[in-house]
Write a protein that holds these residues in place. Sequence first.
Motif, short mmCIF file in Angstrom:
data_model
loop_
_atom_site.label_atom_id
_atom_site.label_comp_id
_atom_site.label_asym_id
_atom_site.label_seq_id
_atom_site.Cartn_x
_atom_site.Cartn_y
_atom_site.Cartn_z
N GLY A 144 -31.36 6.44 -7.11
CA GLY A 144 -30.08 5.83 -7.43
C GLY A 144 -29.02 6.39 -6.51
O GLY A 144 -29.25 7.31 -5.73
N SER A 145 -27.80 5.85 -6.59
CA SER A 145 -26.72 6.30 -5.71
C SER A 145 -26.24 7.70 -6.08
O SER A 145 -25.62 8.38 -5.26
N CYS A 176 -30.97 -3.54 -7.05
CA CYS A 176 -31.10 -2.73 -8.27
C CYS A 176 -32.53 -2.19 -8.39
O CYS A 176 -33.50 -2.84 -7.99
N ASP A 187 -27.06 5.15 -11.14
CA ASP A 187 -26.19 4.58 -10.11
C ASP A 187 -24.74 4.83 -10.48
O ASP A 187 -24.34 4.63 -11.65
N TRP A 188 -23.94 5.25 -9.51
CA TRP A 188 -22.50 5.46 -9.70
C TRP A 188 -21.81 4.62 -8.64
O TRP A 188 -21.82 4.94 -7.46
N VAL A 189 -21.26 3.46 -9.08
CA VAL A 189 -20.77 2.46 -8.12
C VAL A 189 -19.35 2.04 -8.46
O VAL A 189 -18.88 2.20 -9.60
N LEU A 218 -20.35 -1.65 -4.68
CA LEU A 218 -21.43 -2.58 -4.99
C LEU A 218 -21.04 -3.97 -4.49
O LEU A 218 -20.03 -4.54 -4.91
#
Length: 740
Positions: free
Chosen positions: A511-512, A577, A560-562, A738
Motif C-alpha cells: 500500500g502507499s 487498488c 493506503d493513505w491517499v 489518487l
Amino acid sequence: MDAGGSPSNKSSSGSSERGDEKGTFEYFGWVYHLGVNSIGHQYCHLRFLFIRGKYVAMYKRDPHEYPSIKPIRKGVAGPTLMVEDLGRRKVNNGDLYVLRFYNRLDEAKKGEIACATAGEVQGWIEAFDHAKQQAEYELSRRVSTRDKLNMEAEIDLEGHRPRVRRYAHGLKKLIRIGKGPETLLRQSSKLDARADGFEGDSGDAFEAHQWKCVLTMGGIRIFEDVSDCKNGKGVLAKSVGVIDATADTVFEVLLNTERQKRYEWDMLMCDLELVDSYDGHYDVVYGTYDPKFLSRWHSKQDFVFSRQWFRGQDGTYTILQFPALHKKKPKRSGYRRAKINPSTWEIRNLNTPVALNSPKCLVTHTLEIHSASWHQWKNNKCSKFERGIPYALLCQVSGLKEYIAANPALHQEYGTTIVHSKISDGSMSGSEYEDEVQDEFYDAIDGESSTSDEESDEDEKVDHKEPRVKLKNISWAITTLALKRTAAPDLSEELDPHVTPITIHPSDFHGSLHKGKDDNDTNCWTSPSGKGFMIRGKNYLKDNSKVVGGDPLLQLVAVDWVTVNKPVDRIALHPKCLVQSEVGKKLPFILVINLQVPAKPNYSLVLYYASDRPIKKDSLLSKFVDGSDVFRDSRFKLIPSIVEGYWMVKRAVGTKACLLGKAVTCKYFRQDNFLEIDVDIGSSSVARSVIGLVLGYVTSLVVDLAILIEAKEETELPEYILGTVRLNRLKPESAVPLEV
C-alpha cells in the motif's frame, strides 16, 4: 390515558382489523418543525411527533387529547433514512438542539426538527433508529410485505404536504420524549432533567493515565496524573464529583452564560459573553475573572476561549475548552489578556435504581496546571495556590454540585425514557394505517411546504396539557465494567472449517503507507493484538461483563493513505487498488475499510483486511457481509484509542466503542471476494470537529483502532475483534494523490 390503547379506526371500505402489536414501541413528544416556506421565509412550528413501529406521523395537536385530529404528515421511515445531530442553534431568540433528516440516496429529501435539550435529540435519534429496524425486519419477513413496503414512499420533508387520512391509534409501549409543549413555547431551551438510567464505564480501551487522589473537599475528589506519559507542559489534574441530576441538566448549566445563574455556582468567572457560534457544536466565549483570584498587579484580567462539545452514543457529554483569539474581542484597555488553562468536562449518567427516583451523573473536570505551582501546593499546601485560578477551576465541580442540590427543579425526574431493544417478532399490519397508498412521511421535516403548512399557528393556541405517564426506565447503555476473563471466542465458527487455509505472505501486498519495522518507526502502520481493547464477554447479556480482546480474525495486509479532491466511494474498483491485483483476487475474502477524512485536501485511509479461508455460511460475519445495510449499520463497531498523544486529543476521541453506521454515513459495496465500507466522516458535524482536532496533532499521535461486529444475541457471544490497526505518527503530506 389508557396505556392499553383502543382498536384501530375503520378504513374507508368500512372494515376493521388489527395487526399483531406484540413488542411494538411508540415514541411521541413535542418538537419544533423548522423550514423555509415557498416565499423564502423561515418558519418554526410547534408540532407533535408520533412514531409507531416504522410509521411516523406529525400533528398540530396531541392526538391523545384530540382523538379526532388528523395528522398533517405521515408515512414510513425506510432503511435509507439518515438522522444527524446538528447541535445547538439560535431559533427565535432561544437556543434549540436541531436534528437533520435526509435520504442517503437522495439528499434533496431533507428537513429539520428541533428539541429543547440535547437529551431529547438523542431520544429521537433512538426512536427513528427503531423505526428503521422495524422497517428492515418487515422487509425480511415475507415477499408480500416487501412489495407492500415498496409502495410506501419514504420520508421526504421537502416539497408540498400530501393529503393524509387519519392515523390509526393503537397504543402499546409508550415512550414519551420531552416534557411537552410547556418547555418549547417560543422561548429558550429550558433545563429538562431526565432519568435515562445510563451507567457508563471507563471505556473500551485501556488508557495510560494513572490517577492518584490528592485531596477531598466539598463532596469532590481532586486527582493528579502520576503516570510517566507526557501530557503537555504542566501537570494534569482533575476534579470529580457525583451530582444529583442528569447529564443533560449539568450540560445545560455548564453551557449557560447567563450572568445571574453563573454567579450562583461559578466563583471564578465574573461575566461570560457568547462571541460567536459555529456548526452547532462549537462556540467562542469572552469573559473576565473575579479580581479576588488575581494579584494586585494584575487586578483585571479577561480571556477568550473556544468550546467544542459532543454527546456520545452512551449519553456521555464531552466539552473541550481551548484558549482562543477572535477579531470581535481585541485586547481591552485596562485589562490583561490571560491565556486560559486547556480543560475538558466529561459528564455521564450513573445507573440508579428506578425506585429511588433520583438521577445521578458523574462530572469530571480535567485541566493542565503549571507544574511548579502545583507541586509547591501539593507538598506544602501553600495557601497562595488556593487563591489562584487553577484551584478555582478545580472547585467548579463543587460549585455545580451545591447549586444543583439547592435547586430541586434541576434534579427532579421527568417522564422521558430512551429504549434500546430487539425488534419484536410481531409486525404491524399495514391496515392499521388508513389509505396508505403513496402516503409520504418525509425523511426530514418540511424544507419548503405547501400553503396549508405555512399557515400561522394562531388557530392552534390551545392549552396543551400533557398527561402524566409514569414509565419504567429501560437502559440500553453499557453498565459497570467487569474485568472478567472467559473462554476466547471460537473463530473457527466464522470461517469455513472444511477449507484448508491459504498462507498469506505480507510481502506480497503493498500500500502507499509502509508497514512499521518497530515502535520507533514513524508515518507507518502495524497491526497490534486485541489486548488493548475490552469486548463483550460470553455472559454479557446477563451481567454486562467485558473481556480482554484476543487476536483479530482478519489479517491487515496493506494500508493506503491517499489524497482526493472529493470523497471517493468504491475505491476497491480502482484499477490500481490492491483488490484488483492478481494476488488480491486470489484471497478468499477482503474487507476494505475506506475512512474518508474531510480536510483540505480530503484524505482517504484505506485498510485492507484478508481472511485465509472463505466465510462460513450463516455465521455472524456472513450475515454482516451479505446482509442489509440497516443490519450492517446496527452492528459495525469501532473502538478508538490514542496510545500516545496530547491529552486533549485523547479526551476528544475517547475510548468508547462507537456504532459507526449510526454516527456517520456508511455505504456498503459487496462484489466478488470483497466488501467495501465507505465511512463518510464528514457527514457528521461532530465527527468533522473531532477529526479536525486530531489532524492538528496527527504527526505526534499513535492511534489504535479495533473493528468489530457488535454481538447482540446469546449465540453471537463472546465478541471477537475483526481487525486492528495502529497508525504511528502519520504525516499528512506523505499521502499519495489518487487519480480518479
